[in-house]
Design a protein around this motif. Structure first.
Motif, mmCIF file in Angstrom:
data_model
loop_
_atom_site.group_PDB
_atom_site.id
_atom_site.type_symbol
_atom_site.label_atom_id
_atom_site.label_comp_id
_atom_site.label_asym_id
_atom_site.label_seq_id
_atom_site.Cartn_x
_atom_site.Cartn_y
_atom_site.Cartn_z
ATOM 1 N N PHE A 58 -14.530 50.803 6.782
ATOM 2 C CA PHE A 58 -14.195 49.945 5.645
ATOM 3 C C PHE A 58 -14.961 50.379 4.380
ATOM 4 N N LEU A 59 -16.270 50.555 4.544
ATOM 5 C CA LEU A 59 -17.090 50.897 3.368
ATOM 6 C C LEU A 59 -16.823 52.311 2.866
ATOM 7 N N VAL B 15 -7.724 48.676 2.501
ATOM 8 C CA VAL B 15 -8.390 49.253 3.682
ATOM 9 C C VAL B 15 -8.180 48.335 4.888
ATOM 10 N N ILE B 16 -8.285 47.028 4.664
ATOM 11 C CA ILE B 16 -8.093 46.092 5.783
ATOM 12 C C ILE B 16 -6.673 46.238 6.348
ATOM 13 N N THR C 93 -11.906 46.401 -6.986
ATOM 14 C CA THR C 93 -12.668 46.349 -5.733
ATOM 15 C C THR C 93 -11.935 45.473 -4.716
ATOM 16 N N ALA D 59 -7.097 54.661 -0.200
ATOM 17 C CA ALA D 59 -8.064 53.925 0.618
ATOM 18 C C ALA D 59 -7.424 53.539 1.948
ATOM 19 N N THR E 163 -13.377 52.872 1.210
ATOM 20 C CA THR E 163 -13.340 52.332 -0.154
ATOM 21 C C THR E 163 -13.996 53.326 -1.119
ATOM 22 N N THR F 213 -8.666 47.192 -3.424
ATOM 23 C CA THR F 213 -8.953 48.362 -2.573
ATOM 24 C C THR F 213 -9.417 47.882 -1.198
ATOM 25 N N ALA F 214 -10.249 46.832 -1.199
ATOM 26 C CA ALA F 214 -10.725 46.301 0.086
ATOM 27 C C ALA F 214 -9.540 45.765 0.895
ATOM 28 N N ASP G 279 -5.529 52.401 -4.165
ATOM 29 C CA ASP G 279 -5.294 51.566 -2.986
ATOM 30 C C ASP G 279 -4.613 52.358 -1.875
#
Ligand code: ASP
Length: 404
Positions: free
Chosen positions: A327-328, A85-86, A78, A300, A331, A81-82, A297
């Motif tokens: 973002f959400l 995305v950022i 998690t 995403a 993911t 992956t976040a 990753d």
């Protein structure tokens, strides 16, 4: 000998691009070589996934151990992956590739639909044989984990025939994989040549680097930052080991990912190279099949860049809450994408809908997706291997060095 293999691999990629661009009809005629390679890989994927997951869970010996590794994998996946995305949101906002493309109509006719409900429902197969036959990797993984946990939970004599059988099957499948790996340079060359030829030869490369060049460059920069700076940095932070030495040991897997555009088809190579690179078997056999299907990753990051790129080209100004939606959903869309070619394009519908971008926009990026798909798949696979490396080292430190 090792250096020569690397030379063959790099040569395979270069020759593939050149042959596809200059001799498209020859490349198409010889495409069956690449298909043979892909078939050989796919042939071992599902048996290897089931055997390796079951073997790993049996070796864990307690459900508590399963929980330890599972929770670590979930948290780590998690988090990275976040981060991906950022990174995607930052690079696309800096490069603004959408401002150099004006959207007029679209040639996208494919029917795309994806819903989270469908994804959740597909997790538990009502017929495991159907899931196998249709190459539905995620339900196969879920069923294997459930069956193996059930075995682990019953009180039984642990030295059963099943343990030995799994060990032997596992070893044989890995042996078979090592034979397939020795054909990587040829397989990769043929797959790339055929794809370039199929996309139209030299003009396809022109579209890639000229018409949609800024967009392609944005995606590549994001993937490079995440795959070769962020992830290695995290690996170093968690393990104090040299990340680039791990990356060089698993290069066959990255190259296979690039050639096949499929994390699932690459899985046998990923597993075999990771174990050879010193990642604990118990961790590799459990987390890598899971990672190949849910930890993406590269996908995403790509989904975030593509969605914001399309918004820019439609002239849609995004608010802060829309960025949060990207973002959400990016993911989730990456988790939902299967480890097969261009799966990310389908799940991207979720991201586009969340910010009101017309889904026909996908037609524009379709022309270059064949190439970007390969690049993001390589980063997906790299993310899985680095995750396994981190978890493996953490467990080693916790337990003291136990032979794998
Ligand atoms: N091809 C990617 C993979 O297999 C998924 C995607 O389309 O992004 O990892």
């Amino acid at each position: 000998m090792k250096d020569r293999f690397l030379l063959f691999m790099v040569g395979g990629v270069v020759v593939g691009f050149v042959a596809g661009a200059l001799f498209p009809s020859f490349s198409l005629k010889t495409a069956f070589v690449g298909e043979l390679f892909l078939n050989a890989l796919k042939m071992v994927v599902l048996p290897l996934i089931t055997v390796s997951i079951a073997n790993a869970i049996f070796k864990m010996e307690t459900v508590e151990r399963f929980r330890q590794i599972g929770v670590r994998a979930f948290l780590y996946y998690t988090f990275t992956t976040a981060l991906a995305v950022i990174t995607g949101i930052v690079v696309v906002s800096l490069f603004k590739p959408g401002t150099s493309v004006s959207l007029t109509g679209s040639e996208f006719h494919k029917e795309v639909s994806f819903s989270l409900k469908e994804l959740v429902l597909s997790l538990i197969p009502f017929n495991i044989f159907k899931a196998f036959a249709e190459f539905d990797v995620l339900p196969v993984i879920v069923a294997t984990i459930l069956f193996s946990l059930a075995f682990l939970s019953i009180d039984w004599n642990r030295k059963t025939i099943l343990h030995q059988l799994l060990d032997e099957l596992d070893a044989a499948l890995l042996k078979l994989t090592s034979w397939i790996i020795s054909t990587v340079p040829v397989g990769v060359c043929s797959l790339i040549a055929a794809k370039v030829a199929q996309m139209g030869g030299a003009p396809a490369l022109k579209t890639l680097f000229v018409s949609l060049g800024v967009y392609v460059l944005t995606v590549l920069s994001g993937l490079f930052i995440h795959g070769f700076l962020t992830l290695p940095f995290l690996y170093f932070l968690f393990t104090r080991k040299n990340p680039y030495s791990l990356i060089s040991k698993v290069k066959d897997a990255l190259l296979t990912a690039f050639a096949t555009a499929s994390s699932s088809a690459t899985f046998p190579v990923t597993l075999s190279r990771s174990i050879a690179a010193g990642i604990r078997r118990e961790v590799a056999e459990f987390t890598l099949p899971l990672g190949a299907t849910v930890n993406m990753d590269g996908t995403a990051l790509y989904e975030a860049v593509a969605a914001i790129f399309l918004a820019q080209s439609y002239g849609i100004k995004l608010s802060l809450s829309q960025y949060l939606a990207v973002f959400l959903t990016a993911t989730l869309a990456a988790v939902g994408a299967a480890g097969i070619p261009e799966a990310g394009l389908v799940t991207m519908v979720l991201v586009l809908q969340s910010i009101g971008v017309p889904t026909e926009g996908i037609g524009i990026i379709l022309a270059v997706d064949w190439f970007l798909d390969r690049c993001r798949t390589a980063v997906n696979v790299l993310g899985d291997i680095i995750a396994a490396g981190v978890i493996s080292t953490q467990l080693e430190e916790r337990d003291g060095r136990v032979p794998t």
